[in-house]
Structure formats: structure tokens, C-alpha cells
Scaffold this active site. Structure first.
Site, PDB file in Angstrom:
ATOM      1  N   GLU A  43       0.887  -1.173   0.000  1.00  0.00           N
ATOM      2  CA  GLU A  43       0.000   0.000   0.000  1.00  0.00           C
ATOM      3  C   GLU A  43       0.913   1.207   0.000  1.00  0.00           C
ATOM      4  O   GLU A  43       1.644   1.432   0.958  1.00  0.00           O
ATOM      5  CB  GLU A  43      -0.922  -0.041   1.219  1.00  0.00           C
ATOM      6  CG  GLU A  43      -2.045   0.977   1.157  1.00  0.00           C
ATOM      7  CD  GLU A  43      -1.707   2.227   1.923  1.00  0.00           C
ATOM      8  OE1 GLU A  43      -1.312   3.221   1.256  1.00  0.00           O
ATOM      9  OE2 GLU A  43      -1.819   2.229   3.141  1.00  0.00           O
ATOM     10  N   CYS A  67      -2.736   7.772   4.942  1.00  0.00           N
ATOM     11  CA  CYS A  67      -2.686   7.391   3.534  1.00  0.00           C
ATOM     12  C   CYS A  67      -3.975   7.746   2.803  1.00  0.00           C
ATOM     13  O   CYS A  67      -3.985   7.814   1.574  1.00  0.00           O
ATOM     14  CB  CYS A  67      -2.391   5.907   3.394  1.00  0.00           C
ATOM     15  SG  CYS A  67      -3.357   4.856   4.484  1.00  0.00           S
TER      16      CYS A  67
END
Length: 507
Positions: A263, A300
Site C-alpha cells: 500500500e 494514507c
């Protein structure tokens, strides 16, 4: 009581030191020294994980669920010490650490329930048809099986929920895969105390100690050795695009390539549609400012870009966002390096002739303030660098002249973790035009909300097309995350004595 780290690695149930050490850089209080990871320690941990796999990977779901719940219990038993050292190392507020600890233990308990329920096994059975013409059909059964030892890289921005016992570790252990964690050097003390909790659970449950190891710090070759070790069968990673891509390439170049579930970040664009803008633009701007600056923007899913129609209503949204940002005090970033990278991203926008500063702040050290910029759609599309993530509390407004321009902008984005639509009923037609584009761009699409705050549940997807993640078919949050560390096995005409016990559990 204040937790004092001993600074060692946990390798297959033993605390092990190494000759070379490194020092953490706490936001407050004295620094501590920690043993530096080595290639030899990685080898020991991976070999122990492989040895543990033959019992842990073929044990019962009930035993694994009890182990996951025991880890959660041991983390909660150390709650005060975990919060104290986590705040000291990262500068994150106490409320954030307490919430993240609850999310971490909640994930562990959710995966315990998931494996007991058994649906994740995806069991399928096609009974034999011996009399079928022209050819008989054999008896066929399918179920998911664990892949083997998994490497997990701790994240800098989530010292608990995406680190030592976070979602990658929890889902791998739930699948039946031993784990070797490469701890993040930004919070080694926090990593150590969580590893102590895992070790306590290993001992109380009588689990093979090779099921979990923690290697602290280490130079680049340590991470490279971990993903290239022949006994490691998959990797979970949360971090930067550059670091993640380098490890991804190493996984692909192995003699036996393995999946790398990385990720890597996102700008999480928000599309503000005209009627919503007219009705509540200022409110949307205020909400954006709050989402953008939460945890100093070190999430994020931080919404870094807003596409806003041109005109007075759009001007009002920009003004409201800037006013809300002006009221936000400087915040501490997780590391000095992250603060430097944030200032470098700001400097890149300051140097652009096409970008207009709306609200800017100066900073030194680890403390940073929020910043807001504005650019035309044409200038944004002509400069790909403007679509790059600036990790921190910085927002960019892209002004669009029409719905066609908004759709064109959507086409121009790379893969994202999230995309958000702010819309009212009259915006449905424009939103319908955007939906096919956003489905190809993002793993999660929101309406009238903000992407920060990722619910841990069955339906969550935290992933997306590259560069948001390296595997668009996976998620690192939610119960579907367990699929990353499983593979389907088909059993043809096997006698009952040879079938895995779980293969017939649904009949």
C-alpha cells in the site's frame, strides 16, 4: 509505570541483541538504543517461521482464533505503557494512540471471528458423477490453504494498527501463516512492547515460538534479504512509493517470484459537484480542512486534492477552507525526515508558476503547519508532478470550468485508495458520468464524506490500482485481507482420511 525498552530483537521466542545499534528519535523525552537488524537474524527468523508453519499452518481454526484473541488481551494488558511510549516516540496525541490500540485489538478479534465462521475458506464441492457420459466426473473439492511464512513491514504513520500486530500480521496469522516483522525505525520501542504482548500470547497458548519474530531497524540490505529469503512466501508492506516499488521489484525478480502486497499512498481526490457546492460549499471546505489536518495529514487516505468548479461558489469554498486551516496550530510530524519531505513538497508547489498559494506556513524541525494552493485544470493536467502525494497537511484546489472538465480530470488521475463525490440530488447526472471512471481509479468511492477514517469490517477495501497499491485485487483492511495469504487447493478423489478436516466443515 513507564516502559523502558531493552532494545533487542525477538527471534523465535528469544530476545536477541546485535553488535551494532541505532537510536530512536522521540518527539519528547530521552532517546533509547536498539539492536540493529542483520541479514543473519532475518535468516534465523525465516527458518524458524518455516519450522513453525508445519504445526501452526495445519492446526485448528479454534487454536488460531484463541491465539489472536490472546494477543489482543495481552496488548490491552499493556495499554498504558503502549500509549505512553507511542506518544513519546511519535508525537501523536494520547487519544489517537488509544483509538489506534482499540482498532488493533479489534482487528485481531475480528479475524478470530472470521476464521471461526469459516466462510473465508471458500469451500466448494463437485460430487463425483461416475455414470456421466461420455466421461465420468471425479469428486472435486476446493478450499483455501495458507501460503507459508509471511514478511510484514511496519508502517511509520500507524505504530499499532499497521505495524507489529496490525492488520497485515493479524490477517496472516489468521490464515495460518507465521510472520516475520521488519519493525519501523520511527517507533522501535512501541514495536518492542507489542512484540512482548505477542510473545506472552505464544507462551500462554502453547504455540510454536517461530510463529512470530521481530527484527528491528537495519540497513537496506536487511529488508532486501527478508523479501528475497526463499522461505518467505508473501509480503505485506505499507509505506512510500519508492521504497515499496523497490521491494516489489525484488519480489518479482526472485527465482520463485512471490506476491508483494504494498500500500503505497494516494492523493485521494474529492470531486465537488455544482449543486452541492452552491448549497454548502463553505461547510464542505471546513470539513476538508479538518480531514486534511487530522494526525498532521499523515494518513494514507488524506484528501490532498479537491476538484472545485470555477465561480463565486467555488471561491467561497476555497476561502472557507483557508480560514479553517488558519485556525490549525502547528503539529508534530512522525519523524524529522517526514517533516523535511513535507517542506520539499511545499517548496515544489511554491516554485511552480502555475500554482497560486492560498494559505501558507513556514516551519522548522518536526513541527509543521497546513498549506493550501490553487491551480487551473489545464495547468494541473499539463504538470503530472502536481498530482504527486505530499505527505502531510497540504491541499491543492483544482478549478474546473465544466462537468466535462471534471470528467477529464478524473480520467487523468493514477490509481487511488479513495475517490470522493460531494453531491446533491441535482448532481446525480454528473456523478453518474464520473462513476465508471472512479471505479477504475479507486478502491473505495465515498459520497458526502471524507476518506480519512477507515472502518475495519467485512466490506472495506483499502487498496486500489497502482500506485495506490501493487495488487488491485487485494485489501489491507477488512476481513477480505486474509485472502492475500491463502491460495486455493483442489482435492480430486481423495479419501476422507486424507482430506483436511476443514474441507468438509460446511456439509
Amino acid at each position: 509505570m513507564t516502559f523502558t525498552p531493552h532494545g533487542k530483537h525477538l527471534i523465535a521466542g528469544e530476545w536477541v541483541g546485535s553488535d551494532e545499534t541505532f537510536q530512536n528519535e522521540p518527539a519528547q523525552g530521552p532517546a533509547d538504543r536498539f539492536s540493529m537488524g542483520t541479514v543473519e537474524l532475518v535468516d534465523r527468523a525465516a527458518r524458524a517461521a518455516e519450522d513453525a508453519f508445519w504445526s501452526y499452518g495445519y492446526g485448528t481454526r479454534a487454536d488460531r482464533a484463541a491465539f489472536l484473541n490472546a494477543i489482543a488481551d495481552e496488548i490491552e494488558a499493556r495499554a498504558a505503557d503502549i500509549t505512553e511510549i507511542g506518544c513519546r516516540e511519535t508525537g501523536l496525541p494520547e487519544a489517537r494512540l488509544n483509538g489506534e490500540r482499540g482498532r488493533t485489538t479489534g482487528q485481531l478479534r475480528l479475524f478470530a471471528k472470521t476464521i471461526l465462521d469459516g466462510d473465508y475458506l471458500d469451500r466448494r464441492h463437485d460430487a463425483a458423477l461416475p455414470d456421466r457420459q461420455p466421461l465420468p466426473r471425479p469428486d472435486l473439492r476446493l478450499m483455501q490453504r495458507p501460503v507459508g511464512p509471511v514478511a510484514v513491514f511496519g508502517a511509520s504513520n500507524f505504530p499499532l494498527a499497521f505495524s507489529v500486530a496490525g492488520g497485515d500480521t493479524a490477517s496472516a496469522l489468521a490464515a495460518g501463516c507465521p510472520v516475520v516483522v521488519k519493525g519501523h525505525s520511527a517507533h522501535p520501542g512501541t514495536s518492542e512492547i507489542v512484540a512482548e504482548a505477542v510473545l506472552a500470547a505464544i507462551r500462554s497458548c502453547g504455540i510454536h515460538p517461530g510463529v512470530f519474530s521481530l527484527v528491528q531497524g537495519g540497513k537496506r540490505e536487511v529488508g532486501s534479504a527478508l523479501v528475497q529469503h526463499p522461505l518467505i512466501k508473501a509480503v505485506g508492506f505499507t509505506g512510500s512509493l519508492g521504497g515499496g516499488r523497490a521491494l516489489f521489484d525484488l519480489c518479482a525478480a526472485r527465482p520463485e517470484p512471490i506476491p508483494f502486497f504494498g500500500e503505497l499512498g494516494s492523493v485521494n481526490p474529492m470531486f465537488i459537484l455544482p449543486e452541492a457546492l452552491e448549497a454548502r460549499g463553505a461547510q464542505i471546505g471546513q470539513g476538508w480542512a479538518a480531514s486534511m489536518t487530522g494526525s498532521a495529514g499523515q494518513l494514507c487516505t488524506n484528501p490532498g486534492i479537491a476538484i472545485v468548479p470555477e465561480g463565486a461558489a467555488g471561491d467561497a469554498l476555497v476561502t472557507a477552507t483557508a480560514a479553517a486551516l488558519a485556525a490549525v496550530a502547528p503539529q508534530m510530524m512522525l519523524t524529522a525526515g517526514m517533516a523535511d519531505a513535507y517542506r520539499a513538497g511545499k517548496a515544489r508547489l511554491d516554485a511552480s508558476n502555475s500554482v497560486r498559494p492560498v494559505h501558507t506556513t513556514d516551519s522548522t524541525g518536526r513541527g509543521v503547519g497546513p498549506n493550501l494552493y490553487e491551480v487551473s485544470a489545464a495547468a494541473f493536467l499539463s504538470d503530472h508532478g502536481l498530482a504527486e502525494e505530499v505527505f502531510g497537511p497540504l491541499g491543492l484546489v483544482v478549478r474546473a470550468s465544466s462537468t466535462d472538465a471534471i470528467v477529464e480530470l478524473a480520467h487523468g488521475f493514477a490509481g487511488q485508495l479513495t475517490a470522493t463525490l460531494h453531491m446533491d440530488a441535482g448532481d446525480t447526472g454528473a456523478a453518474a458520468r464520473l462513476m465508471p471512471v472512479l471505479e477504475r481509479k479507486a478502491g473505495r468511492i465515498l459520497v458526502n464524506g471524507y476518506p480519512t477514517g477507515v472502518e475495519v469490517c467485512d466490506a472495506m477495501v483499502h487498496g486500489g490500482p497502482y500506485p495506490a497499491s501493487t495488487n488491485f485485487g487485494a485489501t489491507s483492511v477488512g476481513t477480505m485481507a486474509i485472502r492475500r495469504f491463502l491460495r486455493p487447493v483442489c482435492y480430486q478423489n481423495l479419501p476422507a482420511e486424507l482430506l483436511p478436516e476443514d474441507s468438509v466443515g460446511s456439509e
